[in-house]
Design a protein around this motif. Structure first.
Motif, PDB file in Angstrom:
ATOM      1  N   GLU A  15      36.447  -1.751   1.323  1.00 48.89           N
ATOM      2  CA  GLU A  15      35.947  -2.182   0.016  1.00 48.89           C
ATOM      3  C   GLU A  15      36.581  -1.414  -1.135  1.00 48.89           C
ATOM      4  O   GLU A  15      36.959  -1.997  -2.158  1.00 48.89           O
ATOM      5  N   LYS A  16      36.693  -0.091  -0.975  1.00 46.72           N
ATOM      6  CA  LYS A  16      37.161   0.752  -2.076  1.00 46.72           C
ATOM      7  C   LYS A  16      38.609   1.221  -1.924  1.00 46.72           C
ATOM      8  O   LYS A  16      39.178   1.778  -2.852  1.00 46.72           O
ATOM      9  N   GLY A  17      39.163   1.008  -0.735  1.00 41.04           N
ATOM     10  CA  GLY A  17      40.532   1.451  -0.522  1.00 41.04           C
ATOM     11  C   GLY A  17      40.667   2.940  -0.308  1.00 41.04           C
ATOM     12  O   GLY A  17      41.743   3.510  -0.523  1.00 41.04           O
ATOM     13  N   ILE A  18      39.579   3.603   0.126  1.00 43.39           N
ATOM     14  CA  ILE A  18      39.607   5.049   0.363  1.00 43.39           C
ATOM     15  C   ILE A  18      39.735   5.283   1.867  1.00 43.39           C
ATOM     16  O   ILE A  18      38.882   4.847   2.640  1.00 43.39           O
ATOM     17  N   ALA A  19      40.769   5.982   2.299  1.00 45.79           N
ATOM     18  CA  ALA A  19      41.008   6.204   3.723  1.00 45.79           C
ATOM     19  C   ALA A  19      39.864   7.001   4.341  1.00 45.79           C
ATOM     20  O   ALA A  19      39.344   7.942   3.739  1.00 45.79           O
ATOM     21  N   VAL A  20      39.480   6.608   5.570  1.00 46.53           N
ATOM     22  CA  VAL A  20      38.401   7.305   6.280  1.00 46.53           C
ATOM     23  C   VAL A  20      38.741   8.776   6.468  1.00 46.53           C
ATOM     24  O   VAL A  20      37.883   9.655   6.309  1.00 46.53           O
ATOM     25  N   ASP A  21      39.988   9.073   6.812  1.00 45.42           N
ATOM     26  CA  ASP A  21      40.391  10.468   7.029  1.00 45.42           C
ATOM     27  C   ASP A  21      40.226  11.302   5.767  1.00 45.42           C
ATOM     28  O   ASP A  21      39.892  12.492   5.834  1.00 45.42           O
ATOM     29  N   VAL A  22      40.469  10.689   4.610  1.00 42.55           N
ATOM     30  CA  VAL A  22      40.290  11.407   3.348  1.00 42.55           C
ATOM     31  C   VAL A  22      38.821  11.760   3.150  1.00 42.55           C
ATOM     32  O   VAL A  22      38.482  12.888   2.758  1.00 42.55           O
ATOM     33  N   SER A  41      26.642  33.358   5.294  1.00 36.17           N
ATOM     34  CA  SER A  41      27.757  33.861   6.080  1.00 36.17           C
ATOM     35  C   SER A  41      28.981  34.045   5.190  1.00 36.17           C
ATOM     36  O   SER A  41      29.314  33.180   4.391  1.00 36.17           O
ATOM     37  N   ILE A  42      29.641  35.168   5.342  1.00 36.22           N
ATOM     38  CA  ILE A  42      30.879  35.373   4.596  1.00 36.22           C
ATOM     39  C   ILE A  42      32.091  35.210   5.524  1.00 36.22           C
ATOM     40  O   ILE A  42      33.223  35.378   5.108  1.00 36.22           O
ATOM     41  N   GLN A  43      31.800  34.915   6.794  1.00 41.24           N
ATOM     42  CA  GLN A  43      32.898  34.773   7.738  1.00 41.24           C
ATOM     43  C   GLN A  43      33.641  33.460   7.499  1.00 41.24           C
ATOM     44  O   GLN A  43      33.112  32.523   6.912  1.00 41.24           O
ATOM     45  N   ASN A  44      34.874  33.440   7.971  1.00 42.32           N
ATOM     46  CA  ASN A  44      35.627  32.199   7.888  1.00 42.32           C
ATOM     47  C   ASN A  44      35.026  31.179   8.846  1.00 42.32           C
ATOM     48  O   ASN A  44      34.601  31.517   9.945  1.00 42.32           O
ATOM     49  N   ALA A  45      35.018  29.922   8.388  1.00 40.51           N
ATOM     50  CA  ALA A  45      34.410  28.883   9.221  1.00 40.51           C
ATOM     51  C   ALA A  45      35.204  27.599   9.091  1.00 40.51           C
ATOM     52  O   ALA A  45      35.938  27.384   8.126  1.00 40.51           O
ATOM     53  N   ARG A  46      35.030  26.764  10.107  1.00 41.44           N
ATOM     54  CA  ARG A  46      35.668  25.458  10.111  1.00 41.44           C
ATOM     55  C   ARG A  46      34.695  24.443  10.648  1.00 41.44           C
ATOM     56  O   ARG A  46      33.958  24.719  11.600  1.00 41.44           O
ATOM     57  N   VAL A  47      34.669  23.278  10.016  1.00 41.24           N
ATOM     58  CA  VAL A  47      33.809  22.190  10.487  1.00 41.24           C
ATOM     59  C   VAL A  47      34.700  21.071  10.993  1.00 41.24           C
ATOM     60  O   VAL A  47      35.672  20.684  10.324  1.00 41.24           O
ATOM     61  N   HIS A  48      34.393  20.569  12.155  1.00 41.90           N
ATOM     62  CA  HIS A  48      35.157  19.457  12.717  1.00 41.90           C
ATOM     63  C   HIS A  48      34.221  18.281  12.977  1.00 41.90           C
ATOM     64  O   HIS A  48      33.164  18.434  13.591  1.00 41.90           O
ATOM     65  N   ILE A  49      34.617  17.115  12.481  1.00 40.02           N
ATOM     66  CA  ILE A  49      33.856  15.890  12.737  1.00 40.02           C
ATOM     67  C   ILE A  49      34.660  15.033  13.693  1.00 40.02           C
ATOM     68  O   ILE A  49      35.829  14.697  13.424  1.00 40.02           O
ATOM     69  N   ASP A  50      34.070  14.669  14.796  1.00 40.36           N
ATOM     70  CA  ASP A  50      34.738  13.835  15.795  1.00 40.36           C
ATOM     71  C   ASP A  50      34.971  12.441  15.222  1.00 40.36           C
ATOM     72  O   ASP A  50      34.033  11.777  14.785  1.00 40.36           O
ATOM     73  N   ARG A  51      36.229  12.004  15.217  1.00 38.58           N
ATOM     74  CA  ARG A  51      36.586  10.712  14.619  1.00 38.58           C
ATOM     75  C   ARG A  51      36.101   9.530  15.440  1.00 38.58           C
ATOM     76  O   ARG A  51      36.106   8.386  14.956  1.00 38.58           O
ATOM     77  N   ASN A  52      35.656   9.755  16.656  1.00 36.27           N
ATOM     78  CA  ASN A  52      35.190   8.650  17.507  1.00 36.27           C
ATOM     79  C   ASN A  52      33.676   8.553  17.553  1.00 36.27           C
ATOM     80  O   ASN A  52      33.117   7.449  17.514  1.00 36.27           O
TER      81      ASN A  52
END
Length: 392
Positions: A15-22, A41-52
């Motif tokens: 509808e909006k032309g915005i890529a899902v990955d973006v 938390s001041i530690q480094n962190a990473r969030v991962h979302i499963d694309r499936n």
């Protein structure tokens, strides 16, 4: 978040032309901030979302170092190799630290990010669309007037017609449809700012390209434009095909093509002249609708002296010098206009010169003020019509 959430993002992409990955990348970045803000938390962190599946996990990140300074940020090489023998100094070790009650925070954060990114993406899409159209013509509707600025609705956005870009004498009202020329597209925090003009010479060029197929095809070339918006304009045209008359093509059958442009510009008079490589002939044509007896040129200084009959002097100069001024802009030459009697006073021998061969034919020109009048009343001398009008 789950597969239904991913499906919703895919619908937004269509509808909006915005890529899902973006969108997912933006949500992951926002979730990191939410994790640090809510869990101190001041530690480094990473969030991962499963694309499936849409499932998400939070990982802490620690750098592999020889000497640990902060256990929340660093891990020794010895301890890292207990996890995986392949680790070396400089690598990053990740451990899952997803809080149990992080789902509610994640959902709320994702919603905010999606809304924000949709707005940003729409703004970027609009900016890219119009940035590529700088120098093009736009159709829009007057939406509102604020501080003499005219805001023109263009569907998903609006353009601004500043007072300096408005044509003298034009009265703009809500709901009026206007053709405008895109001067500049700026990127701002509130979205793209589109600046348009009704006075720019480019508007006249684009209007002719819309009306004259030969200009679009490249058979005819528009060499130069001189415009005083709302009053008078001159254009010089050239044909690459000897069988095509550039002036006639721009005028159109019964003057309809140029008349449509005149109507769009609320009666602005337009002179169409044939461009000529010979400077003297081009200068003579540029002074249309005035007749020219002779032209003397100085190439190095780009100065031309034009001699006209006495009764044509005021016409050649124009009201407040407008005709001469536009001719100078059109040709790029400085033009000095003299009448035959003035020349006789300066050079007594002038009357004895044979000037028959010096007469320059300016029949390859068209003036909406004179020639349309001629067509309507079938008069063979359009210049004399203009003269009589001025005398009256």
């Amino acid at each position: 978040m789950n597969s239904e959430f991913l499906e919703a993002l895919k619908d937004l992409e269509k509808e909006k032309g915005i890529a899902v990955d973006v969108l997912l990348g933006a949500i992951e970045a926002a979730l990191i901030s939410a994790y640090k803000r809510n869990f101190g938390s001041i530690q480094n962190a990473r969030v991962h979302i499963d694309r499936n599946t849409g499932d998400f996990k939070v990982y802490s990140q620690r750098n592999v170092v020889d000497e640990v300074e902060d256990e929340r940020l660093d891990i020794s090489l010895e301890d890292a190799r207990k996890i995986d023998p392949r680790f070396n100094v400089g690598d990053i070790v990740e451990n899952e630290v997803t809080p149990r009650n992080f789902g509610r925070i994640a959902a709320q954060t994702a919603k905010q990010v999606v809304v924000q990114r949709i707005r940003e993406a729409e703004r970027n899409i609009i900016f890219e669309e119009f940035a590529n159209r700088e120098g093009d013509i736009l159709n829009g509707t007057v939406q509102r007037i604020e501080n003499k600025n005219i805001f023109i609705e263009l569907g998903k956005t609006e353009a601004i017609l500043a007072p300096s870009e408005q044509m003298p004498g034009e009265d703009y009202k809500h709901g009026d449809r206007l053709k405008t020329y895109i001067v500049e597209v700026r990127k701002t925090t509130k979205g793209p700012q589109i600046l348009v003009s009704r006075t720019h010479p480019g508007l006249l060029k684009r209007l002719f390209e819309l009306e004259v197929p030969e200009l679009q095809d490249g058979v005819i070339e528009l060499k130069s434009i001189a415009r005083e918006a709302g009053h008078r304009s001159k254009i010089a045209v050239y044909s690459k095909d000897e069988d095509v008359d550039p002036v006639g093509a721009c005028v159109g059958p019964k003057g309809m093509r140029v008349q449509n442009i005149v109507n769009e510009l609320n009666g602005e008079k337009i002179d169409i002249v044939k461009w000529n490589q010979d400077a003297s002939k081009f200068v003579a044509s540029a002074l249309s609708p005035a007749k020219v007896v002779a032209v003397e040129v100085w190439e190095d200084e780009k100065v031309a002296r034009v001699i006209v009959p006495d009764y044509q002097l005021s016409l050649a100069i124009g009201k407040e010098g407008q005709n001469a001024r536009l001719a100078a802009k059109l040709t790029g030459w400085k033009i000095d206009i003299k009448s035959e009697s003035q020349m006789a006073e300066i050079y007594p021998e002038y009357n004895q010169l044979e000037q028959g061969d010096s007469n320059i034919d300016v029949s390859d020109s068209y003036s909406t003020e004179a020639d349309i009048f001629q067509e309507q009343y079938d008069i063979t001398e359009p210049v004399s019509i203009t003269e009589n009008k001025e005398e009256k």
